[in-house]
Design a protein around this motif. Structure first.
Motif, PDB file in Angstrom:
ATOM      1  N   LYS A 338       0.907  -1.223  -0.020  1.00  0.00           N
ATOM      2  CA  LYS A 338      -0.052  -0.180  -0.060  1.00  0.00           C
ATOM      3  C   LYS A 338       0.705   1.353   0.025  1.00  0.00           C
ATOM      4  O   LYS A 338       0.611   2.333  -0.625  1.00  0.00           O
ATOM      5  CB  LYS A 338      -0.967  -0.074   1.403  1.00  0.00           C
ATOM      6  N   ILE A 339       1.895   1.369   0.867  1.00  0.00           N
ATOM      7  CA  ILE A 339       2.829   2.486   1.049  1.00  0.00           C
ATOM      8  C   ILE A 339       3.721   2.652  -0.344  1.00  0.00           C
ATOM      9  O   ILE A 339       3.842   3.634  -0.921  1.00  0.00           O
ATOM     10  CB  ILE A 339       3.784   2.465   1.848  1.00  0.00           C
ATOM     11  N   ARG A 340       3.867   1.304  -0.947  1.00  0.00           N
ATOM     12  CA  ARG A 340       4.871   1.410  -2.332  1.00  0.00           C
ATOM     13  C   ARG A 340       3.870   2.205  -3.389  1.00  0.00           C
ATOM     14  O   ARG A 340       4.411   2.938  -4.322  1.00  0.00           O
ATOM     15  CB  ARG A 340       5.020   0.183  -2.826  1.00  0.00           C
ATOM     16  N   LYS A 341       2.217   2.005  -3.366  1.00  0.00           N
ATOM     17  CA  LYS A 341       1.638   2.618  -4.358  1.00  0.00           C
ATOM     18  C   LYS A 341       1.593   4.106  -4.099  1.00  0.00           C
ATOM     19  O   LYS A 341       1.534   5.135  -5.035  1.00  0.00           O
ATOM     20  CB  LYS A 341       0.174   1.889  -4.281  1.00  0.00           C
ATOM     21  N   GLN A 342       1.581   4.354  -2.754  1.00  0.00           N
ATOM     22  CA  GLN A 342       1.877   5.943  -2.612  1.00  0.00           C
ATOM     23  C   GLN A 342       3.213   6.608  -2.943  1.00  0.00           C
ATOM     24  O   GLN A 342       3.228   7.804  -3.245  1.00  0.00           O
ATOM     25  CB  GLN A 342       1.673   6.143  -0.767  1.00  0.00           C
ATOM     26  N   LEU A 343       4.104   5.881  -2.894  1.00  0.00           N
ATOM     27  CA  LEU A 343       5.536   6.304  -3.343  1.00  0.00           C
ATOM     28  C   LEU A 343       5.703   6.335  -4.983  1.00  0.00           C
ATOM     29  O   LEU A 343       6.787   6.814  -5.366  1.00  0.00           O
ATOM     30  CB  LEU A 343       6.729   5.534  -2.611  1.00  0.00           C
ATOM     31  N   LYS A 344       4.719   5.523  -5.413  1.00  0.00           N
ATOM     32  CA  LYS A 344       5.216   5.494  -7.109  1.00  0.00           C
ATOM     33  C   LYS A 344       5.471   6.618  -7.689  1.00  0.00           C
ATOM     34  O   LYS A 344       6.190   6.672  -8.676  1.00  0.00           O
ATOM     35  CB  LYS A 344       3.816   4.638  -7.480  1.00  0.00           C
ATOM     36  N   PRO A 345       4.666   7.993  -7.484  1.00  0.00           N
ATOM     37  CA  PRO A 345       4.884   9.306  -8.095  1.00  0.00           C
ATOM     38  C   PRO A 345       6.416   9.560  -7.919  1.00  0.00           C
ATOM     39  O   PRO A 345       6.789  10.202  -8.869  1.00  0.00           O
ATOM     40  CB  PRO A 345       3.926  10.189  -7.412  1.00  0.00           C
TER      41      PRO A 345
END
Length: 353
Positions: A338-345
């Motif tokens: 879930k955090i990885r998705k937030q860090l994708k940008p």
């Protein structure tokens, strides 16, 4: 990106977190940067470095007649802050606050301040930004400048402003990492160092309602009764940084850069009102002592800057010392899905560089 968050007023905790404390800088690291030597230091691009820390910032003022005369040293009553933060790739965010139970000292007077020290550690460059605004100082040690031995000489009218930039190129960036010691998102595996070359630029203003020298010490210091000191400094600098690795886990990092600047100095008050040009030295130092086992990093660090400004009397000078003392406990973490998705940008932004 490095963010520094000072305590301005204890009554405005929400404003501290939302407004004044959001100072952000982006450093230049992406895939276009050359590879480093992995035998000397290791990077952790997929991990988030989380940290808990205690820190205390300061900007002190010193007045010296000559090398044989004791300095008058004005200190601010700054707070000890508790903070949390995180680093991912080249982006760091820290939030800190000075709780009242950690700062019970009231006999030194009150200091209102905004301290925006920001230290950016890129692979090839280190950049120091200073934006400091202090109001209220006391004279150290206790009893100096007063007729009461157990009281501090307090000057709520003294104000200090310092704005500046120092940029230095790290020549041996393939083997030496500032980030390992100061951001904890890399680990220095073998001892290494680097020469540093760059330049510094500063503007400063110190002012008070009356002479900066206490009346009881005027004859001893023999310094004109200046109320205002204004200066502009610019010049080149050079230095060296080195990290010692002890038994794979312990490290000691030391860094010192010296600067020789051309100064324009203006003073008001007393018999020395006017302006002159000088050449004077200054330096920036960093010392970090710590332990790093790949997962955890615990360290004590001091980053400081001393600026020297000559008075009209060639035997007199003013010293402005700015610094940040910090104790840090950091942990490198693998982010959840879930955090990885937030860090994708962030990943996409860095991939474009």
């Amino acid at each position: 990106m490095v963010c520094k968050h000072p305590v301005v007023k204890k009554k405005s905790f929400i404003l501290l977190m939302v407004g004044v404390c959001m100072i952000c800088h982006i450093s230049s690291q992406g895939q276009s940067m050359p590879d480093h030597d992995t035998l000397y230091y290791q990077s952790f691009p997929k991990l988030v470095t989380a940290r808990f820390y205690f820190s205390q910032k300061y900007t002190t003022l010193e007045f010296e007649k000559d090398a044989r005369t004791s300095r008058l040293r004005y200190l601010p009553n700054t707070s000890l802050n508790v903070g949390i933060g995180a680093t991912y790739h080249s982006i760091t965010l820290n939030l800190g606050y000075g709780f009242g139970f950690l700062n019970p000292d009231r006999e030194k007077g009150k200091t209102k301040y905004l301290d925006l020290q920001s230290h950016i550690y890129g692979r090839k460059w280190t950049i120091d930004l200073f934006g400091q605004f202090y109001n209220g100082y006391y004279l150290s040690p206790k009893g100096l400048g007063t007729t009461i031995p157990d009281k501090y000489y307090i000057r709520p009218d003294i104000k200090a402003t310092l704005a500046g930039l120092a940029a230095y190129n790290i020549l041996n960036d393939r083997k030496f990492s500032y980030r390992a010691a100061l951001l904890q998102n890399e680990k220095q595996k073998e001892s290494a160092g680097s020469f540093l070359f760059g330049a510094e630029l500063y503007y400063g203003l110190i002012r008070a309602d009356s002479s900066l020298i206490p009346a009881t010490l005027a004859n001893q210091m023999e310094v004109p009764g200046h109320r205002t000191l204004r200066f502009l400094k610019i010049g080149p600098g050079a230095g060296y940084a080195y990290t010692f690795i002890i038994n794979n886990y312990f490290f000691l990092t030391g860094s010192l850069t010296g600067n020789l600047s051309l100064d324009y100095v203006s003073q008001k008050g007393g018999d020395g009102t006017g302006s002159k040009m000088f050449i004077s030295p200054g330096y920036i130092y960093r010392v970090v002592l710590g332990y790093d086992n790949n997962n955890w990093n615990i360290n004590t660090s001091l980053v400081g800057n001393q600026i020297s400004v000559k008075s009209f009397d060639s035997n007199s000078k003013y010293l402005i010392n700015a610094g940040n003392f910090r104790i840090t406990l950091a942990k490198r973490l693998m982010p959840t899905h879930k955090i990885r998705k937030q860090l994708k940008p962030i990943d996409e932004l860095l991939d474009k560089k």
